[in-house]
Structures are given as structure tokens and as C-alpha cells.
Write a protein that holds these residues in place. Structure first.
Motif, short mmCIF file in Angstrom:
data_model
loop_
_atom_site.label_atom_id
_atom_site.label_comp_id
_atom_site.label_asym_id
_atom_site.label_seq_id
_atom_site.Cartn_x
_atom_site.Cartn_y
_atom_site.Cartn_z
N VAL A 200 0.85 -1.19 0.00
CA VAL A 200 0.00 0.00 0.00
C VAL A 200 0.89 1.25 0.00
N ARG A 273 2.87 2.53 4.32
CA ARG A 273 1.79 1.56 4.19
C ARG A 273 0.59 1.95 5.05
N PHE A 276 -1.80 5.58 3.72
CA PHE A 276 -2.51 5.85 2.47
C PHE A 276 -3.54 4.78 2.14
N ARG A 278 -5.20 2.57 -1.11
CA ARG A 278 -4.62 1.99 -2.32
C ARG A 278 -4.91 2.88 -3.53
#
Lengths: 308, 388
Positions: A200, A273, A276, A278
Motif C-alpha cells: 500500500v 503503508r 494511504f 490503495r
């Protein structure tokens, strides 16, 4: 005896066993940091090992639509490529197994090979999710590969060499002068590495809620364990490469320094990771070509100016 | 590139319940979708006919694990209408109180799931972490986290004490602050926003034509809310705003749901400040006089409809449930056309679907022979094993 020593290097240290175990350790670091950032407790330190052992004991399934040879062969090759890449990295005072001028290119080549193998893994597994995931993996490859290589070349430019150990020596000697110059390239390389490792926000090729597990959908048991170990090994190679080129603490701290700089890199990746959502695959490509590549080029220009 | 058929469901990580969506995709673009319901039909309506009126309330509560209070309130209102029972004022306030607490936990659940569907697991963990605040409050009043067992025909079963009110007040303060933070994250975090904006879009006309209800309709600018349009429980006495948005996309849906959480917090504050004294229930007869009634309720997901018919006995003759997801599922099919594969899970999750509540019995006809057969359970499972 030479043969036995080589075998030891390949299979135990710094080869297969070391890479895999260090990879599982970094996986734990990543999972623990990620969990703590989400108000969770996180797994105990031995959880990645238990997960791997469990996978190895699970039922062995080859889907009817998959190509049985490729289905078995590709995961093994994937792990081999990632472990081989690590053999060319010097770390913690040890020189690499076979240092030669230009080994940086070889490491990057093996990392690229892993991505192409992931594409084949998805393509030959005979699942629509696998195919969509494979196509996304290749699309994403076009997005991050250029900024990744450009940003890795920045320290190489500063040192005037393609040899990782030379770059490392030069960077360590001029760390206070060169580190501020390479910060931009370091940031770009972390983001691109995140894309390379399909995490991610760049995990569209393996997006769980969209395409189950992308290329890995049909995999289970031993073969999945091999692919997972290969991913961990890629994490080690990626973190190790960035640590060698940008943060060569081990020139001062020895083995500990290598671990510390790898953990620092993984910490950066974990924060990314956790912060955020995706990105869609087209947005990934867009962001890469609009921001990452110009910034990596800027980083290179800075390096050229500083070197004079 | 040739068109690929992507099956999402009956088993798929994006779906929390089994339901089948078959997508024809061309590259990353969805060409068409075929939605098949019927994988989790549980026969609750039929089972209600074999239970007494009071037993049926407990079964109805289990239609949905999230809007359990909505379904029982809806059912009890219908029965009370048939029997001509006047529910005490305090009971009506407590019903509204639980309805709003349920709305808060349902919307926080949606926010977390929306985060999960777009790969933003941190938001998922945060939202569900704070959802515990309201679940704890529900538990301390009713004794249960999700199936509260508060409703009975003629009123509610448990009173809300002074101590409960104090605790609830503290929980509300905490929640208010957290909800402000989530509103900020949902509307301003660039990656999350970009995954919602313009996705799953329906126009106002489509929202009306497709018969959407609840937040799905309100996010497309349709100003409907049964709490205001057809007041039940204590809503005729409570001042509140109906939240609508204009976008028709999932960002608008998020705005509506987050706005409704804030509005629910205000409603709860009003209720605990103005809770009237008096009894909490009146005794309902064991046999409900013959008659029929239809009851509507604004559940967190939209309008819930229960139809109840009594033959004068101690059991219902017929109970019919229309859960809000059935009304909204057409909006999914509509907004799926031309959507990207990456947006499939969030579009499905966008209506906050609850499939087991919605599911219908499906009759599969053998098209080739036109033959219809009735199978026993043993025959059906034998056939399933044979096809494996």
C-alpha cells in the motif's frame, strides 16, 4: 574444501538461510510497526516463522487450469532470483560473495527478474484474478522501475562507480556532505521500492478486496510459502541496497549498523503503508511519471552539481 | 484484449456475506454486471409463522446483526397498530435513543469497511476502534453489543437509568471529537478522497427511478427521511436536520453518513435531556386481533418495511420484510457500468449492503426442459456433493 565453503556461502551465510530469516525478521518489524500505528497489539516476534511453517505443512493443490510445471518451477525460481541478488550485496563489514565493478546493475537485474516472474506466476495459474493481477504487475513495473533505477544511480554518480562496495566506501567517507544531497533520491527510492514490493498504496496488483491476491490467488501451501519467502527476500535486498547506497551505517557500527539501517528503511516503508489508501493502477502510473521521475531526475542533477 | 469474466462472489474477500456478482470486463473497465441474490436465504419470514408474537420479535431481531433494533421496532410498530396498543411516551423515546445509537455504530462500521475496500486499513482499524465506544454504551444499557433485545410488543424491556445517562453523555463527548477527525480524514486525505470522488455515481433522477432509499438516495440529493416524512417512535417531538448531498458519488455518501452521525449525536443529547417519566411498556395481549398493518422505519441503510397480518391467533399469519439493501441494489448495477475494476468493491460497499437481510428465496428453473422440481434437504446436499 572450496566447494564446501561455496556451498556454505550459498545455502547458509550470507545465502539462503540468512536472507530468509532476516527477511522474516524484517516482516515482523513491518507488521509490528504497522499494527502499533493502527491501535493494535501486533504479532509476537516468532509469528512470521510460524506462518511459514504452517504454509509448508498445508495441503498441496495444483489447479486443473494451471500449467503444472510452471506452477511449481516459477516460485522456486522467484526465491532463487531474490536470494542470488543478496549475494552481491556487501553488508556489515563482509564483502559480497563475488564483488566486481558493475554489481549494482546485477542486483537491479535480479530484482527486475522477480517482478517478471510474478507476472508469469499469475499468467500461468489459470485464474482470471491471476491474469488481471499479472497485467497490473507489469503496468506497475513500467511505473516504478525507471524512478527506482534513477534514484539508485544517484549515489553511483556521486561515487563515480557502478560497484556497490566502492559507492559504499565513498558514501560512508562523505556521509555528512552527501546524505543531504541524496535525501531526495532516498525518498524516491523508498517510494519506488514500496511499488516494487507491491505494498500500500501501490498494491493494486495484489489488491485483496478487488482481485483476491492477484497473481498468487491460486497458490497455497509450499508453493505459496516459496513466493512469500521470495517477497521477504526481496524486502531484504531492497532494504539492504538502499542501506548500502544511502545509509552505510555499518562502516561505523559494523553488523549492527546494517541491521539498524535496514530497520530504518522498513520503518519508512511501514509508515507509508499505514498512511494511504490503495491507488488505482492508472493513478500509480500517473504519479510515477508526473512526480517520481522528475524528482529522481532532479536528484541526479543535484548529485552532478555537487560532484562538480 | 479479450473480455474476461471476473466472478466476485459467492466467496470473495470484498464481500462479507455470500452473494454473486459476475463482471464482464474489458481490461480495467466493467462492461456489464449480473447480480444474483439468494445465497443466504434463511427463511425467517416463514419461521415467524411458527412462533408466538413475542418469540417472533426475537427472531426478527436476528434478521440483521447491525440494524437489529430497526427490524424489531418496525415489526413491533406493525403489531401494535393491529392490536391498537398505545406505546408509552418514555418507551417511544428509548426506541429512538437506541435507533440513533445503532445508526452511529452502523455508519462507523461503514466508514471502516469503505476504508478497507480501498486498501486504507488504518482508517478501518481507527473507525472500528472508536465504534467500540458506542458499542460499550449499548452494552452497558441493554446488556448486549448488537442484538440488544430492547423491544417488545407494547414498549421496551429495559429502562434507561440516571447512571446510564451520565455514562452515555461522556461517550458522546468522546465520539463527537473522533467523528470530527474522521470527517476531516475522509474529506481531505488525498488518496482516500480520490478513491471516492466520482465513483459509483448516480444522478438524482436515477436515484428516484431505481427506488433507492436512505443514505444512497440522500447522497444523490433526494430529500427523503422517514423520521421526518412519516414520524414514528419519538421523532415527531425531536428537532433534527436531514442530511443530503448533491454529488451522487461515494464521497457524497461518506459526507451524508458522517453528517448523520453528528446529527444522531445531537438527537441522543436531546433525548437524554428530555427523557419523559412514566412506564416503559404496556402489557400486550397474547392473541393479537385479526388484521393487517404495514410499518416503515428509517434504518441506518434506508427504509425498512414490515408487513404483518394476524388471523386473531397467538401466531402471525404472515410476516413480510423488505430490507433497504433490496431497494438499493439496483443502484449498484447502474453505477457499475463503465466503472473500473479497481472500484468494484467500493461501489458494492457504497450502499452499505446487508445481503442476508435482503435475500429472497430463489427458484431455479431448468431452462432446457422447463421442468420445476422440489428437492428435500438430503437430495439437495447429495446433488451438491456430486457436482463438486
Amino acid at each position: 574444501m572450496d566447494f564446501l565453503a561455496d556451498l556454505f556461502k550459498l545455502l547458509v551465510f550470507p545465502g539462503f538461510l540468512f536472507v530468509v530469516n532476516f527477511g522474516l525478521f524484517l516482516e515482523w518489524v513491518d507488521r509490528k510497526i504497522y499494527a502499533r500505528m493502527q491501535h493494535r497489539v501486533g504479532p509476537p516476534w516468532y509469528q512470521p516463522w510460524l506462518d511459514t511453517i504452517k504454509l509448508f505443512t498445508k495441503e498441496d493443490v495444483i489447479p486443473e487450469k494451471a500449467n503444472p510445471f510452471m506452477f511449481t518451477f516459477l516460485p522456486v525460481l522467484d526465491l532463487a532470483a531474490a536470494v542470488t541478488a543478496f549475494l552481491y550485496l556487501p553488508f556489515g563489514g563482509f564483502s559480497s560473495v563475488n564483488p566486481f565493478p558493475g554489481d549494482l546493475v546485477v542486483v537491479v537485474f535480479f530484482l527486475t527478474l522477480s517482478t517478471l516472474l510474478l507476472f508469469l506466476i499469475g499468467w500461468y495459474s489459470g485464474s482470471p484474478f491471476g491474469r488481471v493481477g499479472s497485467l497490473r504487475a507489469v503496468t506497475q513495473f513500467l511505473a516504478y522501475e525507471v524512478p527506482l533505477v534513477l534514484s539508485l544511480l544517484t549515489p553511483a554518480l556521486l561515487a563515480g562507480s557502478w560497484s556497490i562496495s566502492t559507492i559504499k566506501i565513498v558514501m560512508a567517507q562523505n556521509l555528512s556532505r552527501f546524505l543531504p544531497v541524496t535525501l531526495l533520491a532516498l525518498a524516491v527510492s523508498l517510494l519506488s521500492l514500496q511499488g516494487k514490493l507491491l505494498r500500500v498504496p501501490f498494491d493494486a496488483p495484489e489488491a485483496e478486496t478487488e482481485i483476491v491476491a492477484g497473481p498468487l490467488t491460486e497458490y497455497t501451501g509450499r508453493r505459496l510459502a516459496f513466493i512469500r519467502l521470495a517477497e521477504r527476500a526481496e524486502l531484504v535486498v531492497g532494504a539492504g541496497l538502499i542501506s548500502n547506497l544511502f545509509l552505510p551505517f555499518d562502516k561505523v557500527l559494523g553488523m549492527l549498523g546494517f541491521f539498524v539501517s535496514c530497520v530504518v528503511v522498513v520503518f519508512g516503508l511501514s509508515v507509508l503503508r499505514a498512511s494511504f489508501a490503495r491507488l488505482r493502477i492508472e493513478d500509480t502510473t500517473l504519479i510515477s511519471w508526473k512526480y517520481l521521475i522528475p524528482f529522481s531526475a532532479l536528484g541526479m542533477a543535484l548529485a552532478i552539481m555537487v560532484r562538480g | 484484449m479479450p473480455e474476461i469474466e471476473i466472478p466476485v462472489g459467492p466467496q470473495h474477500p470484498a464481500l462479507k456475506e455470500p452473494e454473486s456478482f459476475r463482471f464482464e470486463v474489458d481490461g480495467e473497465i466493467v462492461k456489464s454486471v449480473d447480480i444474483r441474490l439468494g445465497y443466504v436465504h434463511r427463511g425467517i419470514e416463514k419461521a415467524c409463522q411458527d412462533r408466538t408474537w413475542v418469540q417472533a420479535v426475537y427472531l426478527i431481531e436476528r434478521i440483521c446483526g447491525i440494524c437489529s433494533h430497526s427490524h424489531t421496532t418496525c415489526f413491533c410498530q406493525a403489531v401494535e397498530e393491529i392490536a391498537g396498543i398505545e406505546v408509552p411516551r418514555r418507551a417511544r423515546f428509548i426506541r429512538s435513543l437506541f435507533g440513533e445509537m445503532e445508526r452511529i455504530h452502523s455508519h462507523l462500521l461503514w466508514l471502516g469497511l469503505a476504508g478497507h475496500e480501498v486498501g486504507f486499513d488504518s482508517l478501518f482499524m481507527y473507525a472500528w476502534h472508536d465504534r467500540e465506544i458506542i458499542l460499550d454504551a449499548l452494552e452497558s444499557i441493554s446488556g448486549n453489543r448488537v442484538n440488544y433485545g430492547m423491544n417488545t410488543i407494547g414498549g421496551v424491556r429495559r429502562d434507561v437509568t440516571e447512571k446510564d445517562v451520565d455514562e452515555l453523555g461522556r461517550a458522546l463527548d468522546l465520539l463527537e471529537e473522533r467523528v470530527k477527525y474522521y470527517t476531516d480524514v475522509a474529506l481531505n486525505e488525498a488518496t482516500f478522497r480520490s478513491r471516492l470522488e466520482g465513483v459509483g455515481k448516480i444522478t438524482r433522477e436515477q436515484a428516484i427511478d431505481l427506488g433507492t432509499v436512505g443514505p444512497t438516495a440522500r447522497s444523490a440529493g433526494v430529500d427523503v427521511d422517514l423520521r421526518r416524512d412519516d414520524p414514528y417512535a419519538a421523532y415527531d417531538e425531536i428537532p433534527f436536520r436531514v442530511i443530503t448531498a448533491d454529488g451522487g458519488d461515494l464521497l457524497a455518501a461518506a459526507v451524508v453518513r458522517l453528517g448523520e452521525i453528528e446529527e444522531s449525536l445531537k438527537i441522543i443529547r436531546y433525548i437524554i435531556e428530555n427523557l419523559p417519566d412514566g412506564p416503559i411498556a404496556v402489557k400486550a395481549p397474547r392473541r393479537i386481533p385479526a388484521g393487517e398493518a404495514c410499518s416503515r422505519y428509517e434504518a441506518p441503510r434506508g427504509e425498512d418495511i414490515h408487513y404483518v397480518r394476524s388471523g386473531g391467533g397467538d401466531k402471525p399469519l404472515r410476516v413480510k420484510v423488505r430490507a433497504p439493501t433490496l431497494a438499493n441494489i439496483n443502484a449498484v448495477a447502474q453505477s457499475m457500468r463503465g466503472a473500473r475494476v479497481a472500484d468494484i468493491p467500493i461501489i458494492i460497499a457504497g450502499i452499505d449492503p446487508c445481503f442476508s437481510c435482503t435475500d429472497r428465496m430463489v427458484r431455479l428453473d431448468d431452462v432446457s426442459s422447463g421442468r420445476t422440481e422440489v428437492l428435500t434437504w438430503a437430495q439437495l446436499s447429495a446433488r451438491c456433493r456430486a457436482s463438486r
